[in-house]
Write a protein that holds these residues in place. Sequence first.
Motif, mmCIF file in Angstrom:
data_model
loop_
_atom_site.group_PDB
_atom_site.id
_atom_site.type_symbol
_atom_site.label_atom_id
_atom_site.label_comp_id
_atom_site.label_asym_id
_atom_site.label_seq_id
_atom_site.Cartn_x
_atom_site.Cartn_y
_atom_site.Cartn_z
ATOM 1 N N UNK A 68 1.047 -1.482 -0.322
ATOM 2 C CA UNK A 68 -0.096 0.311 0.159
ATOM 3 C C UNK A 68 0.951 0.674 0.058
ATOM 4 N N UNK A 69 0.302 2.225 -0.382
ATOM 5 C CA UNK A 69 0.635 3.861 -0.239
ATOM 6 C C UNK A 69 0.539 4.039 1.526
ATOM 7 N N UNK A 70 1.936 5.239 1.302
ATOM 8 C CA UNK A 70 1.618 6.347 2.728
ATOM 9 C C UNK A 70 0.328 6.832 2.783
ATOM 10 N N UNK A 71 -0.232 6.372 1.775
ATOM 11 C CA UNK A 71 -1.205 7.539 1.788
ATOM 12 C C UNK A 71 -2.466 6.434 2.635
ATOM 13 N N UNK A 72 -2.192 5.625 2.963
ATOM 14 C CA UNK A 72 -3.971 4.756 3.106
ATOM 15 C C UNK A 72 -2.813 4.650 5.178
ATOM 16 N N UNK A 73 -1.297 4.056 5.805
ATOM 17 C CA UNK A 73 -1.622 4.382 7.041
ATOM 18 C C UNK A 73 -1.771 6.102 6.801
ATOM 19 N N UNK A 74 -1.625 7.271 6.463
ATOM 20 C CA UNK A 74 -1.833 8.431 7.121
ATOM 21 C C UNK A 74 -3.430 8.440 7.404
ATOM 22 N N UNK A 75 -4.526 8.576 5.940
ATOM 23 C CA UNK A 75 -5.222 8.053 6.434
ATOM 24 C C UNK A 75 -5.974 7.453 7.695
ATOM 25 N N UNK A 76 -5.402 6.378 8.537
ATOM 26 C CA UNK A 76 -5.661 5.580 9.978
ATOM 27 C C UNK A 76 -4.999 6.296 10.602
ATOM 28 N N UNK A 77 -4.176 6.669 10.320
ATOM 29 C CA UNK A 77 -3.695 7.497 11.485
ATOM 30 C C UNK A 77 -3.997 8.714 12.201
ATOM 31 N N UNK A 78 -5.077 9.273 10.919
ATOM 32 C CA UNK A 78 -5.474 10.710 10.947
ATOM 33 C C UNK A 78 -7.523 10.117 11.103
ATOM 34 N N UNK A 79 -7.764 9.100 11.233
ATOM 35 C CA UNK A 79 -9.361 8.479 11.927
ATOM 36 C C UNK A 79 -10.179 9.061 10.687
ATOM 37 N N UNK A 80 -9.574 8.921 9.621
ATOM 38 C CA UNK A 80 -10.373 9.260 8.308
ATOM 39 C C UNK A 80 -10.664 8.188 7.903
ATOM 40 N N UNK A 81 -12.006 8.422 7.415
ATOM 41 C CA UNK A 81 -12.497 7.850 5.907
ATOM 42 C C UNK A 81 -12.864 7.839 5.215
ATOM 43 N N UNK A 82 -13.452 7.029 4.056
ATOM 44 C CA UNK A 82 -13.332 7.627 2.382
ATOM 45 C C UNK A 82 -14.318 9.116 1.987
ATOM 46 N N UNK A 83 -15.362 9.003 2.548
ATOM 47 C CA UNK A 83 -15.897 10.721 2.238
ATOM 48 C C UNK A 83 -15.534 11.681 2.751
ATOM 49 N N UNK A 84 -14.214 11.504 3.890
ATOM 50 C CA UNK A 84 -14.329 12.610 4.456
ATOM 51 C C UNK A 84 -12.418 13.231 4.290
ATOM 52 N N UNK A 85 -12.266 12.089 3.386
ATOM 53 C CA UNK A 85 -10.790 11.794 2.596
ATOM 54 C C UNK A 85 -10.978 12.858 0.909
ATOM 55 N N UNK A 86 -11.854 12.451 0.362
ATOM 56 C CA UNK A 86 -12.437 12.339 -0.546
ATOM 57 C C UNK A 86 -13.004 14.559 -0.504
ATOM 58 N N UNK A 87 -13.668 13.997 0.750
ATOM 59 C CA UNK A 87 -13.986 15.485 1.320
ATOM 60 C C UNK A 87 -12.989 17.059 0.799
ATOM 61 N N UNK A 88 -12.159 16.335 1.617
ATOM 62 C CA UNK A 88 -10.719 17.357 2.000
ATOM 63 C C UNK A 88 -10.013 17.425 0.667
ATOM 64 N N UNK A 89 -9.617 16.863 0.424
ATOM 65 C CA UNK A 89 -9.061 16.167 -0.996
ATOM 66 C C UNK A 89 -9.457 17.029 -2.536
ATOM 67 N N UNK A 90 -10.229 16.474 -2.578
ATOM 68 C CA UNK A 90 -11.424 16.959 -3.971
ATOM 69 C C UNK A 90 -11.075 15.543 -4.876
ATOM 70 N N UNK A 91 -10.766 15.164 -4.602
ATOM 71 C CA UNK A 91 -10.560 13.863 -5.398
ATOM 72 C C UNK A 91 -11.463 12.633 -4.820
ATOM 73 N N UNK A 92 -11.504 11.594 -6.376
ATOM 74 C CA UNK A 92 -12.668 11.151 -6.359
ATOM 75 C C UNK A 92 -12.681 9.985 -5.460
ATOM 76 N N UNK A 93 -13.240 8.759 -4.682
ATOM 77 C CA UNK A 93 -12.930 7.612 -3.966
ATOM 78 C C UNK A 93 -12.381 6.657 -5.252
ATOM 79 N N UNK A 94 -12.875 7.149 -6.168
ATOM 80 C CA UNK A 94 -11.811 6.032 -7.315
ATOM 81 C C UNK A 94 -10.738 6.341 -6.823
#
Length: 132
Positions: A68-94
């Motif tokens: 996996x990429x470091x994005x997965x680690x920081x995603x888990x570390x920062x207690x995010x879920x996919x909708x939250x991360x997509x909301x902050x980044x503007x990237x699609x879930x895909x």
Amino acid sequence: MKKEELPQDKSALESFTREVCYVKDKDGKYVTGLSTGWEAKSAALDNQWEEIERRVEEAKQKVLNGEASPILYFFELKLMDLPVLTGYTGFSKWSVKRHMKPNVFKKLSDKKLQVYADTFDVSLEDLKNFNV
């Protein structure tokens, strides 16, 4: 429950917050009272923190093993879920799911990586080099 019976058990959050509860005062009227925690609630909270720590460690191992990429680690570390991360980044879930793959992550532009770095509140270099 009477105000003097309000549980004040130790919990992981007792230094940070109190829970507002409705209790009866000595006249039988409902008033608010503050509780530092209940034993059952504290046990549930402790179990959840253990699960979070397990998920973060599992994500770290996946990154170190090239799964996996470091994005997965920081995603888990920062207690995010996919909708939250997509909301902050503007990237699609895909796109976010693809960016979590190491071979895709390596090809991302610094501009896209900077969006993730800003979101996770880490430097671009720490994200790229997985400095944790």
